[in-house]
Design a protein around this motif. Structure first.
Motif: not given
Length: 175
Positions: A130-136, A138-139, A141
């Motif tokens: 999900s977008e939340i996983h992607f955001l987590a 990215a942050i 990294s």
């Protein structure tokens, strides 16, 4: 004069996705125009995706009652708190055959009419990214990258400082 109609309002999520083999808390809360009664009852039912007949899932009247038969026998436990208007249940070991609609009905005499909560469950093989996983990711990294950059800068400064101290020391010994 018209009196306001007494009714129980039931609140649930509309749709829930869960991973095959995991456990899921199906949250159901209610509000009633009357105080919680000793005769409050909760009925959870299930309708499979193929729209075959409803199946009982769970029943509560003064205490939780376990099913003696059916697909949810030994797989559903009470996780509610009547004093907090929470009549949630937990379904253990979800299976693809659990795909369908769960209904939560609360009767709190004299409030016996009202809404029925419906939750559509979709059992999936794995969690979607999900977008939340992607955001987590990215942050996380970005944080790791910043730590690496700061560490490299500190190491470079220390090496320069040591090299400069060595040059000063060599220059002092030559004099």
């Amino acid at each position: 004069a018209l009196w306001p109609a007494a009714a129980v309002e039931v609140h649930t999520s509309k749709e829930v996705d869960a991973v095959n083999g995991t456990n899921l808390r199906l949250k159901c809360t209610f509000s009633s125009s009357s105080p919680v009664s000793q005769h409050l009852s909760v009925t959870w039912n299930f309708q499979p995706e193929d729209l075959s007949s409803h199946e009982p899932v769970f029943y509560y009247l003064k205490e939780p009652y376990k099913l003696s038969a059916g697909r949810f026998k030994e797989r559903v436990t009470w996780d509610g708190n009547i004093e907090r208007n929470d009549v949630s249940i937990i379904i253990w070991n979800l299976q693809p055959t659990d795909n369908g609609t769960f209904t939560c009905q609360v009767k709190n005499p004299p409030d016996v009419d009202g809404t029925i909560g419906e939750v559509r469950l979709r059992v999936v093989q794995k969690v979607h990214f999900s977008e939340i996983h992607f955001l987590a990711v990215a942050i996380g990294s970005a944080c790791v990258l910043m730590i690496v950059v700061v560490t490299v800068v500190i190491i470079c400064r220390q090496r320069r400082q040591k090299a400069q101290e060595k040059r000063i020391q060599v220059a002092d010994t030559e004099l």
